[in-house]
Design a protein around this motif. Structure first.
Motif, PDB file in Angstrom:
ATOM      1  N   ALA A 100       0.831  -1.206   0.000  1.00 55.20           N
ATOM      2  CA  ALA A 100       0.000   0.000   0.000  1.00 55.20           C
ATOM      3  C   ALA A 100       0.863   1.253   0.000  1.00 55.20           C
ATOM      4  N   VAL A 101       1.908   1.239   0.814  1.00 54.19           N
ATOM      5  CA  VAL A 101       2.811   2.383   0.896  1.00 54.19           C
ATOM      6  C   VAL A 101       3.550   2.577  -0.427  1.00 54.19           C
ATOM      7  N   THR A 102       3.983   1.478  -1.029  1.00 54.42           N
ATOM      8  CA  THR A 102       4.688   1.554  -2.314  1.00 54.42           C
ATOM      9  C   THR A 102       3.791   2.129  -3.398  1.00 54.42           C
ATOM     10  N   LEU A 103       2.523   1.741  -3.387  1.00 53.95           N
ATOM     11  CA  LEU A 103       1.565   2.262  -4.372  1.00 53.95           C
ATOM     12  C   LEU A 103       1.383   3.767  -4.200  1.00 53.95           C
ATOM     13  N   VAL A 104       1.217   4.208  -2.947  1.00 54.29           N
ATOM     14  CA  VAL A 104       1.058   5.642  -2.671  1.00 54.29           C
ATOM     15  C   VAL A 104       2.304   6.407  -3.109  1.00 54.29           C
ATOM     16  N   LEU A 105       3.479   5.839  -2.801  1.00 50.86           N
ATOM     17  CA  LEU A 105       4.729   6.478  -3.209  1.00 50.86           C
ATOM     18  C   LEU A 105       4.825   6.581  -4.724  1.00 50.86           C
ATOM     19  N   PHE A 106       4.486   5.501  -5.407  1.00 48.99           N
ATOM     20  CA  PHE A 106       4.564   5.483  -6.867  1.00 48.99           C
ATOM     21  C   PHE A 106       3.659   6.549  -7.480  1.00 48.99           C
ATOM     22  N   LEU A 107       2.420   6.643  -6.995  1.00 50.19           N
ATOM     23  CA  LEU A 107       1.475   7.612  -7.538  1.00 50.19           C
ATOM     24  C   LEU A 107       1.937   9.046  -7.257  1.00 50.19           C
ATOM     25  N   THR A 108       2.439   9.268  -6.026  1.00 56.68           N
ATOM     26  CA  THR A 108       2.898  10.612  -5.656  1.00 56.68           C
ATOM     27  C   THR A 108       4.103  11.025  -6.482  1.00 56.68           C
ATOM     28  N   LEU A 109       5.092  10.135  -6.572  1.00 54.23           N
ATOM     29  CA  LEU A 109       6.311  10.454  -7.310  1.00 54.23           C
ATOM     30  C   LEU A 109       6.048  10.584  -8.803  1.00 54.23           C
ATOM     31  N   ALA A 110       5.093   9.786  -9.311  1.00 54.82           N
ATOM     32  CA  ALA A 110       4.745   9.879 -10.734  1.00 54.82           C
ATOM     33  C   ALA A 110       4.109  11.237 -11.029  1.00 54.82           C
ATOM     34  N   TYR A 111       3.228  11.688 -10.117  1.00 55.30           N
ATOM     35  CA  TYR A 111       2.599  12.992 -10.323  1.00 55.30           C
ATOM     36  C   TYR A 111       3.650  14.109 -10.344  1.00 55.30           C
ATOM     37  N   VAL A 112       4.559  14.077  -9.365  1.00 58.14           N
ATOM     38  CA  VAL A 112       5.593  15.105  -9.281  1.00 58.14           C
ATOM     39  C   VAL A 112       6.473  15.089 -10.523  1.00 58.14           C
ATOM     40  N   HIS A 113       6.781  13.880 -11.008  1.00 60.84           N
ATOM     41  CA  HIS A 113       7.644  13.755 -12.191  1.00 60.84           C
ATOM     42  C   HIS A 113       6.993  14.363 -13.431  1.00 60.84           C
ATOM     43  N   TYR A 114       5.678  14.168 -13.570  1.00 63.28           N
ATOM     44  CA  TYR A 114       5.004  14.617 -14.791  1.00 63.28           C
ATOM     45  C   TYR A 114       4.360  15.993 -14.650  1.00 63.28           C
ATOM     46  N   GLU A 115       4.470  16.608 -13.455  1.00 66.97           N
ATOM     47  CA  GLU A 115       3.960  17.970 -13.289  1.00 66.97           C
ATOM     48  C   GLU A 115       4.841  18.936 -14.082  1.00 66.97           C
ATOM     49  N   SER A 116       4.221  19.684 -14.968  1.00 65.97           N
ATOM     50  CA  SER A 116       4.984  20.554 -15.877  1.00 65.97           C
ATOM     51  C   SER A 116       5.526  21.812 -15.195  1.00 65.97           C
ATOM     52  N   ASP A 117       4.885  22.236 -14.118  1.00 65.14           N
ATOM     53  CA  ASP A 117       5.314  23.447 -13.415  1.00 65.14           C
ATOM     54  C   ASP A 117       6.168  23.053 -12.202  1.00 65.14           C
ATOM     55  N   PRO A 118       7.480  23.301 -12.230  1.00 67.24           N
ATOM     56  CA  PRO A 118       8.362  22.905 -11.124  1.00 67.24           C
ATOM     57  C   PRO A 118       7.964  23.529  -9.784  1.00 67.24           C
ATOM     58  N   HIS A 119       7.482  24.771  -9.818  1.00 61.82           N
ATOM     59  CA  HIS A 119       7.086  25.454  -8.580  1.00 61.82           C
ATOM     60  C   HIS A 119       5.896  24.750  -7.930  1.00 61.82           C
ATOM     61  N   ILE A 120       4.914  24.386  -8.735  1.00 63.31           N
ATOM     62  CA  ILE A 120       3.742  23.672  -8.222  1.00 63.31           C
ATOM     63  C   ILE A 120       4.165  22.312  -7.677  1.00 63.31           C
ATOM     64  N   ALA A 121       5.060  21.623  -8.379  1.00 60.10           N
ATOM     65  CA  ALA A 121       5.539  20.314  -7.934  1.00 60.10           C
ATOM     66  C   ALA A 121       6.216  20.424  -6.574  1.00 60.10           C
ATOM     67  N   ARG A 122       7.089  21.427  -6.411  1.00 56.54           N
ATOM     68  CA  ARG A 122       7.790  21.614  -5.135  1.00 56.54           C
ATOM     69  C   ARG A 122       6.804  21.937  -4.007  1.00 56.54           C
ATOM     70  N   THR A 123       5.843  22.809  -4.313  1.00 51.90           N
ATOM     71  CA  THR A 123       4.883  23.225  -3.293  1.00 51.90           C
ATOM     72  C   THR A 123       4.022  22.060  -2.834  1.00 51.90           C
ATOM     73  N   ARG A 124       3.490  21.310  -3.760  1.00 59.47           N
ATOM     74  CA  ARG A 124       2.602  20.199  -3.401  1.00 59.47           C
ATOM     75  C   ARG A 124       3.367  19.058  -2.736  1.00 59.47           C
ATOM     76  N   MET A 125       4.585  18.819  -3.200  1.00 56.08           N
ATOM     77  CA  MET A 125       5.404  17.796  -2.556  1.00 56.08           C
ATOM     78  C   MET A 125       5.755  18.227  -1.135  1.00 56.08           C
ATOM     79  N   GLY A 126       6.049  19.504  -0.953  1.00 52.47           N
ATOM     80  CA  GLY A 126       6.344  20.024   0.377  1.00 52.47           C
ATOM     81  C   GLY A 126       5.156  19.888   1.303  1.00 52.47           C
ATOM     82  N   LEU A 127       3.946  20.165   0.785  1.00 57.84           N
ATOM     83  CA  LEU A 127       2.735  20.032   1.591  1.00 57.84           C
ATOM     84  C   LEU A 127       2.515  18.587   2.021  1.00 57.84           C
ATOM     85  N   ILE A 128       2.757  17.655   1.104  1.00 60.40           N
ATOM     86  CA  ILE A 128       2.588  16.233   1.427  1.00 60.40           C
ATOM     87  C   ILE A 128       3.577  15.812   2.519  1.00 60.40           C
ATOM     88  N   CYS A 129       4.835  16.177   2.352  1.00 61.56           N
ATOM     89  CA  CYS A 129       5.861  15.819   3.333  1.00 61.56           C
ATOM     90  C   CYS A 129       5.574  16.454   4.693  1.00 61.56           C
TER      91      CYS A 129
END
Length: 225
Positions: A100-129
């Motif tokens: 379950a944890v691996t699936l959540v990690l995969f989906l989260t990291l995949a979203y960050v990887h394919y997010e076209s706006d680096p600022h949005i990616a950093r902000t949302r990843m920061g919020l999750i962490c």
């Protein structure tokens, strides 16, 4: 200021890795006994997820200290999980948690990887962490309720609380120097909660500790920052 920031990053990283290594005490006891009994592996599974997410955030903001300490943390937490797998009678439960944890990690990291706006990616990843770390800090409140009810601080692991307080203060200061609110906020909360726990040792002193005092995975903070 640059030298101070570098020194603080180094000491904070060392302190955090030493904190991660506290899991070795748990695993050593498990190996010696040949079983982990009913103790839960989830704190280590969650710790692996937390370190992996903070590792990705560290890569996004290109911070070497966050990258190094979370690489080590993710490796150690995953190693602890594998030891539990070897000695646990509930291997299916652990595999489900890890899956379950691996699936959540995969989906989260995949979203960050394919997010076209680096600022949005950093902000949302920061919020999750940040959110995950805050959830881990809230977990000990159940123990605090027990301490207040029994008027005894024996259930609190003093060395680990002191370590958590020191590490939280270090990372909070580092977050201030980075001007990064996602590093600042959870560690400010960690400082306050740890200070509150330490105050309980004064309000409700421990009785003499016997050799039968045991460590459990509840004593291990499964998070990095």
């Amino acid at each position: 200021m640059g030298d101070f920031k570098s020194a603080l990053a180094t000491t904070a990283s060392i302190s955090t890795i030493l904190q991660f290594l506290s899991g070795v005490l748990i695993c050593r006891k498990i190996v010696r006994k040949g079983t982990c009994g009913d103790t839960s592996c989830f704190p280590f599974v969650a710790g692996f997820a937390s370190c992996s997410l903070w590792l990705r955030y560290g890569c996004l903001i290109e911070d070497v200290s966050l990258i190094v300490v979370n690489c080590v943390g993710a490796f150690l937490q995953l190693s602890y999980v594998f030891i539990y797998l070897l000695y646990s009678p509930k291997k299916t439960t652990i595999l489900r948690q890890l899956g379950a944890v691996t699936l959540v990690l995969f989906l989260t990291l995949a979203y960050v990887h394919y997010e076209s706006d680096p600022h949005i990616a950093r902000t949302r990843m920061g919020l999750i962490c940040c959110s995950m770390t805050l959830l881990f800090f809230v977990a000990p409140f159940s123990v605090l309720t027990q301490v207040i009810r029994t008027k005894s601080s024996e259930s609190l692991p003093f060395p680990l609380i002191v370590t958590t307080f020191v590490v939280s203060c270090q990372w909070f200061t580092y977050g201030v120097l980075l001007n990064d609110q996602f590093v600042q906020i959870p560690n400010a909360f960690g400082c306050i909660l740890s200070a509150l726990q330490l105050s309980l040792f004064v309000i409700y002193p421990k009785s003499n500790i016997t050799k039968s005092e045991k460590w459990s995975t509840k004593d291990i903070p499964p998070r990095i920052l």
